[in-house]
Design a protein around this motif. Structure first.
Motif, PDB file in Angstrom:
ATOM      1  N   ALA B  34     -14.591 -63.315 -21.359  1.00  0.00           N
ATOM      2  CA  ALA B  34     -13.939 -64.153 -20.344  1.00  0.00           C
ATOM      3  C   ALA B  34     -13.788 -65.588 -20.845  1.00  0.00           C
ATOM      4  N   ALA B  35     -14.842 -66.107 -21.483  1.00  0.00           N
ATOM      5  CA  ALA B  35     -14.785 -67.485 -21.997  1.00  0.00           C
ATOM      6  C   ALA B  35     -13.755 -67.581 -23.126  1.00  0.00           C
ATOM      7  N   GLY B  36     -13.690 -66.539 -23.946  1.00  0.00           N
ATOM      8  CA  GLY B  36     -12.736 -66.523 -25.060  1.00  0.00           C
ATOM      9  C   GLY B  36     -11.299 -66.542 -24.570  1.00  0.00           C
ATOM     10  N   VAL B  37     -11.030 -65.750 -23.552  1.00  0.00           N
ATOM     11  CA  VAL B  37      -9.662 -65.693 -22.999  1.00  0.00           C
ATOM     12  C   VAL B  37      -9.266 -67.070 -22.475  1.00  0.00           C
ATOM     13  N   GLU B  38     -10.225 -67.724 -21.811  1.00  0.00           N
ATOM     14  CA  GLU B  38      -9.917 -69.044 -21.244  1.00  0.00           C
ATOM     15  C   GLU B  38      -9.686 -70.083 -22.344  1.00  0.00           C
ATOM     16  N   ARG B  39     -10.569 -70.069 -23.334  1.00  0.00           N
ATOM     17  CA  ARG B  39     -10.483 -71.069 -24.414  1.00  0.00           C
ATOM     18  C   ARG B  39      -9.193 -70.890 -25.214  1.00  0.00           C
ATOM     19  N   VAL B  40      -8.901 -69.664 -25.586  1.00  0.00           N
ATOM     20  CA  VAL B  40      -7.719 -69.381 -26.408  1.00  0.00           C
ATOM     21  C   VAL B  40      -6.444 -69.585 -25.584  1.00  0.00           C
ATOM     22  N   GLY B  41      -6.526 -69.238 -24.304  1.00  0.00           N
ATOM     23  CA  GLY B  41      -5.351 -69.354 -23.435  1.00  0.00           C
ATOM     24  C   GLY B  41      -4.787 -70.761 -23.390  1.00  0.00           C
ATOM     25  N   GLU B  42      -5.684 -71.758 -23.411  1.00  0.00           N
ATOM     26  CA  GLU B  42      -5.211 -73.156 -23.380  1.00  0.00           C
ATOM     27  C   GLU B  42      -4.319 -73.443 -24.583  1.00  0.00           C
TER      28      GLU B  42
END
Lengths: 185, 181
Positions: B34-42
């Motif tokens: 979940a944290a990875g999706v958020e970080r990369v999404g930016e």
């Protein structure tokens, strides 16, 4: 909005475009690496909607349904012209459509900060390009389409565990690329 | 840390909002994703170039209108054809019709329809297929029309081999790689 589009109202399609256009555009751009293709695919998606909307069953998941059509369009485009699909990092365009020099010159921030930001974007695009096609699509559909892992599994016809494993591996690669950019600051 | 398929499945279902019980490791895995999706999404977000959505909408509206008008034209042609056929049939079936050799109504109808609809459709289909072929060829070979003309001439003449095995030809010979997806 959906009912209006079903009835063929042009205004409803404009509303759909305003609501979902930016995310769909982002998805198409990241999937093809080209602003021209992103615009072209978005137009094609609207035309497909005219055909497919009458068959849509409204279960409150219109966005994911839209992105599953978008994923099919991308798959078809890649199949048809695989040799011509240029990953984002090889394009002379940045995410906002400007060249590197324009992007840096056009912002009210120090040139160094702009360059670093662009470097980070380029790193991310290169890492995205290095991913296997299915993994890349899974990450993009999760982010832009906000599809659930189960919905992604249905599109790719594989178990949900496989989707999460692929996304997990892909995210490690992408995060490493972003952190490389951070370190160079 | 090695995760099994089962760990991924449970973590995925939990992230989808299902009520599943996770072990500590599975929970950590889900949170990491979940944290990875958020970080990369930016970093993945793209600014839409100004005017792009407007252009898409304008092209969409034009395309729909063109389709609608061509659909009306087809309907009008079909109605006109039906009227002419009907008139033809009446002329040859009513009492007091002209005597002598006359084409049968079905032959008359066939020839009329061929003239008005089929030819137009076939020509339109051929043109659109040709256009689609050129588009695909251009995108696959990345060759300009002039280069393609040279290649065609070369192939037709047969006896001359001016280019040897160029990159375009190599690509064409490789064919399209089938995607697993």
């Amino acid at each position: 909005m959906i009912a209006g589009a079903r009835a063929g109202a042009e205004g409803a399609y404009q509303e759909l475009l305003a609501a979902y256009g930016p995310r769909l555009y982002g998805y198409f751009f990241r999937a093809t690496g080209s602003h021209h293709d992103a615009e072209d695919l978005l137009g094609e998606l609207l035309l497909r909607l005219v055909r497919h909307l009458p068959a849509y069953e409204d279960r409150g998941r219109f966005g994911p349904w839209l992105f599953s059509i978008a994923a099919n369009l991308v798959r078809d485009r890649i199949r048809r012209s695989k040799a011509a699909v240029t990953p984002a990092s090889l394009e002379a365009e940045s995410g906002d459509g400007a060249s590197l020099a324009e992007a840096v010159a056009g912002h009210d921030e120090p040139v160094e900060a702009g360059l670093l930001r662009e470097q980070m974007r380029a790193n991310l695009a290169a890492a995205l390009e290095s991913l296997e096609e299915r993994s890349r699509q899974m990450v993009l559909l999760r982010h832009f389409g906000q599809l659930s892992y189960r919905e992604i599994a249905e599109i790719f016809n594989c178990p949900i565990g496989t989707v999460l494993a692929r996304v997990h591996r892909a995210l490690k690669v992408l995060r490493a690329a972003l952190e490389d950019g951070d370190e160079s600051k | 840390m090695n995760q099994s398929e089962r760990d991924y499945e449970l973590a995925g279902r939990w992230l989808d909002g299902e009520d599943v019980e996770l072990s500590g490791a599975q929970r950590a895995l889900a949170e990491e994703v979940a944290a990875g999706v958020e970080r990369v999404g930016e970093g993945l977000d793209v600014e839409v170039p100004s005017g792009a959505l407007h252009r898409v909408h304008v092209r969409f509206v034009r395309s729909r209108r063109r389709r609608a008008s061509s659909s009306w034209a087809r309907r009008a042609a079909a109605v006109a054809a039906a009227v002419v056929i009907g008139a033809g049939v009446l002329i040859f079936t009513l009492p007091g019709r002209p005597v002598g050799e006359a084409p049968s109504p079905s032959a008359f109808a066939e020839s009329f329809l061929q003239e008005t609809l089929e030819d137009v459709d076939v020509r339109a289909d051929l043109l659109s297929e040709e256009l689609a072929d050129y588009r695909v060829e251009l995108s696959l070979h990345q060759a300009w029309p002039l280069e393609m003309c040279f290649q065609e001439l070369e192939e037709e003449m047969g006896q001359f081999d001016l280019g040897g095995s160029g990159p375009e030809r190599d690509r064409a010979e490789e064919g399209q790689e089938e995607l697993p997806w």
